[in-house]
Write an enzyme that holds these catalytic residues in place. Structure first.
Site, mmCIF file in Angstrom:
data_model
loop_
_atom_site.group_PDB
_atom_site.id
_atom_site.type_symbol
_atom_site.label_atom_id
_atom_site.label_comp_id
_atom_site.label_asym_id
_atom_site.label_seq_id
_atom_site.Cartn_x
_atom_site.Cartn_y
_atom_site.Cartn_z
ATOM 1 N N GLU A 63 -7.848 3.429 8.807
ATOM 2 C CA GLU A 63 -8.370 2.434 7.571
ATOM 3 C C GLU A 63 -8.374 1.454 7.686
ATOM 4 O O GLU A 63 -9.370 0.731 7.640
ATOM 5 C CB GLU A 63 -7.964 3.350 6.308
ATOM 6 C CG GLU A 63 -9.037 3.084 5.363
ATOM 7 C CD GLU A 63 -8.712 2.165 4.163
ATOM 8 O OE1 GLU A 63 -10.472 1.960 4.066
ATOM 9 O OE2 GLU A 63 -8.203 1.605 4.662
ATOM 10 N N LEU B 75 0.885 -0.926 -0.246
ATOM 11 C CA LEU B 75 -0.179 0.161 -0.042
ATOM 12 C C LEU B 75 0.662 1.455 0.223
ATOM 13 O O LEU B 75 1.632 0.938 0.802
ATOM 14 C CB LEU B 75 -0.833 -0.390 1.135
ATOM 15 C CG LEU B 75 -1.777 -1.393 1.727
ATOM 16 C CD1 LEU B 75 -3.046 -1.122 2.793
ATOM 17 C CD2 LEU B 75 -3.322 -0.438 0.120
HETATM 18 N N1 LIG Z 1 -5.631 -0.174 -2.075
HETATM 19 C C1 LIG Z 1 -6.157 -1.713 -1.791
HETATM 20 O O1 LIG Z 1 -7.161 -1.481 -1.799
HETATM 21 C C2 LIG Z 1 -5.487 -2.376 -2.527
HETATM 22 C C3 LIG Z 1 -5.722 -3.722 -2.046
HETATM 23 C C4 LIG Z 1 -5.422 -5.151 -2.000
HETATM 24 C C5 LIG Z 1 -4.658 -5.148 -2.582
HETATM 25 N N2 LIG Z 1 -4.382 -3.549 -2.949
HETATM 26 C C6 LIG Z 1 -1.882 -3.991 -3.296
HETATM 27 O O2 LIG Z 1 -2.600 -4.280 -4.769
HETATM 28 C C7 LIG Z 1 -1.411 -4.808 -5.178
HETATM 29 C C8 LIG Z 1 -1.252 -6.309 -5.903
HETATM 30 O O3 LIG Z 1 -2.987 -6.158 -7.008
HETATM 31 P P1 LIG Z 1 -1.685 -7.214 -8.348
HETATM 32 O O4 LIG Z 1 -2.975 -7.398 -8.957
HETATM 33 O O5 LIG Z 1 -0.490 -7.527 -8.065
HETATM 34 O O6 LIG Z 1 -1.981 -8.717 -7.419
HETATM 35 P P2 LIG Z 1 -3.308 -9.649 -7.030
HETATM 36 O O7 LIG Z 1 -4.286 -9.106 -7.981
HETATM 37 O O8 LIG Z 1 -3.170 -9.482 -5.349
HETATM 38 O O9 LIG Z 1 -2.948 -11.000 -7.266
HETATM 39 C C9 LIG Z 1 -2.105 -11.601 -8.319
HETATM 40 C C10 LIG Z 1 -2.250 -13.262 -8.508
HETATM 41 O O10 LIG Z 1 -3.616 -13.515 -8.337
HETATM 42 C C11 LIG Z 1 -3.856 -14.667 -9.214
HETATM 43 N N3 LIG Z 1 -4.901 -14.257 -9.589
HETATM 44 C C12 LIG Z 1 -5.827 -12.976 -9.719
HETATM 45 N N4 LIG Z 1 -6.777 -13.405 -10.735
HETATM 46 C C13 LIG Z 1 -6.506 -14.554 -11.066
HETATM 47 C C14 LIG Z 1 -7.313 -15.460 -11.921
HETATM 48 N N5 LIG Z 1 -9.036 -14.800 -12.214
HETATM 49 N N6 LIG Z 1 -7.649 -17.233 -11.605
HETATM 50 C C15 LIG Z 1 -6.318 -17.910 -11.275
HETATM 51 N N7 LIG Z 1 -5.453 -16.283 -10.462
HETATM 52 C C16 LIG Z 1 -5.578 -14.959 -10.241
HETATM 53 C C17 LIG Z 1 -2.635 -14.891 -9.511
HETATM 54 O O11 LIG Z 1 -1.835 -16.152 -8.910
HETATM 55 P P3 LIG Z 1 -0.323 -17.226 -9.489
HETATM 56 O O12 LIG Z 1 0.217 -15.263 -10.482
HETATM 57 O O13 LIG Z 1 0.088 -17.249 -8.763
HETATM 58 O O14 LIG Z 1 -1.363 -17.568 -10.709
HETATM 59 C C18 LIG Z 1 -2.094 -13.332 -10.007
HETATM 60 O O15 LIG Z 1 -0.500 -13.442 -10.076
HETATM 61 C C19 LIG Z 1 -0.313 -4.634 -4.027
HETATM 62 O O16 LIG Z 1 -0.179 -3.432 -4.416
HETATM 63 C C20 LIG Z 1 -0.959 -4.322 -2.917
HETATM 64 O O17 LIG Z 1 -0.815 -3.441 -1.812
HETATM 65 C C21 LIG Z 1 -4.427 -2.511 -2.725
#
Ligand SMILES: NC(=O)c1ccc[n+]([C@@H]2O[C@H](COP(=O)([O-])OP(=O)(O)OC[C@H]3O[C@@H](n4cnc5c(N)ncnc54)[C@H](OP(=O)(O)O)[C@@H]3O)[C@@H](O)[C@H]2O)c1
Length: 208
Positions: A36, A29
């Site tokens: 929050e 984050l």
């Molecule tokens: N501000 C907020 O409220 C908030 C909340 C949550 C997260 N975040 C931020 O969001 C960022 C992470 O987001 P991100 O998009 O990089 O990662 P993510 O969505 O948390 O994870 C992505 C991983 O999830 C799996 N995945 C996602 N969709 C899938 C599907 N349809 N089927 C199978 N597997 C699936 C895959 O894992 P595999 O590679 O293992 O297949 C993919 O590499 C971070 O910076 C975090 O801090 C912010």
């Protein structure tokens, strides 16, 4: 995601995003907002969490968001934790946690006794659920970070532009603050400030 049916569970996305829809930086984050975080924990846990895991609220997250939670805080306590990864994740040391290779598989594992289901990120999973037609999420609890304008490298899809108003069906509508509090079951300030960061709690619902 095409296998969802009319029996699909109601899913609420909960997310904090800047005015530019920035949600993350370097895998974490961009901000540290303890108040929050408390709101997130209270909302996703629910007001009277059951001792029985199968009756607790559910949080669904992508593998990267799971890995971004410090190990001492995961699994998120008092909630069923579902982690989505195409390769699977070793959650054998995490009680009340299951790993699923797809969203449909995760959703089909949901107990009918589970109270509320929250999608808690990250960017990839929010996008998949908010841009499907129809969206897999029917409510968004948005913490809008008003200022400062944090630098981000992960973003939330502009979900309001994926409504189906053109075929007369569903449109995202912003609820009033009273409606948000009714749904939460507790009172909360709409406008907030922590350590120089200003933010606002919002609720958006997919109107039939
Ligand atoms: N501000 C907020 O409220 C908030 C909340 C949550 C997260 N975040 C931020 O969001 C960022 C992470 O987001 P991100 O998009 O990089 O990662 P993510 O969505 O948390 O994870 C992505 C991983 O999830 C799996 N995945 C996602 N969709 C899938 C599907 N349809 N089927 C199978 N597997 C699936 C895959 O894992 P595999 O590679 O293992 O297949 C993919 O590499 C971070 O910076 C975090 O801090 C912010």
């Amino acid at each position: 995601m095409s296998s969802t049916s009319s029996t699909r569970p109601s899913i609420t996305a909960i997310v904090a995003a800047t005015a530019q829809n920035g949600i993350g930086l370097n895998g974490g984050l961009p901000w540290r907002l303890p108040g929050e975080m408390k709101y997130f924990a209270r909302v996703t846990t629910g007001e009277n969490p059951s001792e029985a895991p199968e009756q607790q609220n559910t949080v669904i997250m992508g593998r990267k968001t799971w890995e971004s939670i410090p190990s001492k805080f995961r699994p998120l306590k008092g909630r069923r934790n579902l982690v989505i990864s195409s390769k699977g994740v070793d959650v054998s040391n995490s009680p009340n946690t299951t790993s699923h290779t797809s969203l449909p598989s995760a959703l089909s594992s949901l107990s009918s006794k589970s109270s509320r289901t929250f999608l808690i990120g990250g960017s990839q999973l929010y996008t998949a659920c908010l841009t499907s037609s129809p969206p897999m999420v029917d409510r968004v609890l948005l913490t809008r970070i008003l200022s400062p304008d944090y630098q981000c490298d992960a973003f939330l899809e502009e979900f309001t532009s994926h409504s189906n108003s053109e075929n007369g069906k569903k449109v995202w509508k912003k609820s009033t603050h009273e409606e948000l509090q009714d749904w939460l079951g507790f009172e909360v300030d709409e406008e907030n400030e922590e350590k120089g960061t200003k933010y606002r709690y919002e609720m958006w619902v997919l109107d039939q």
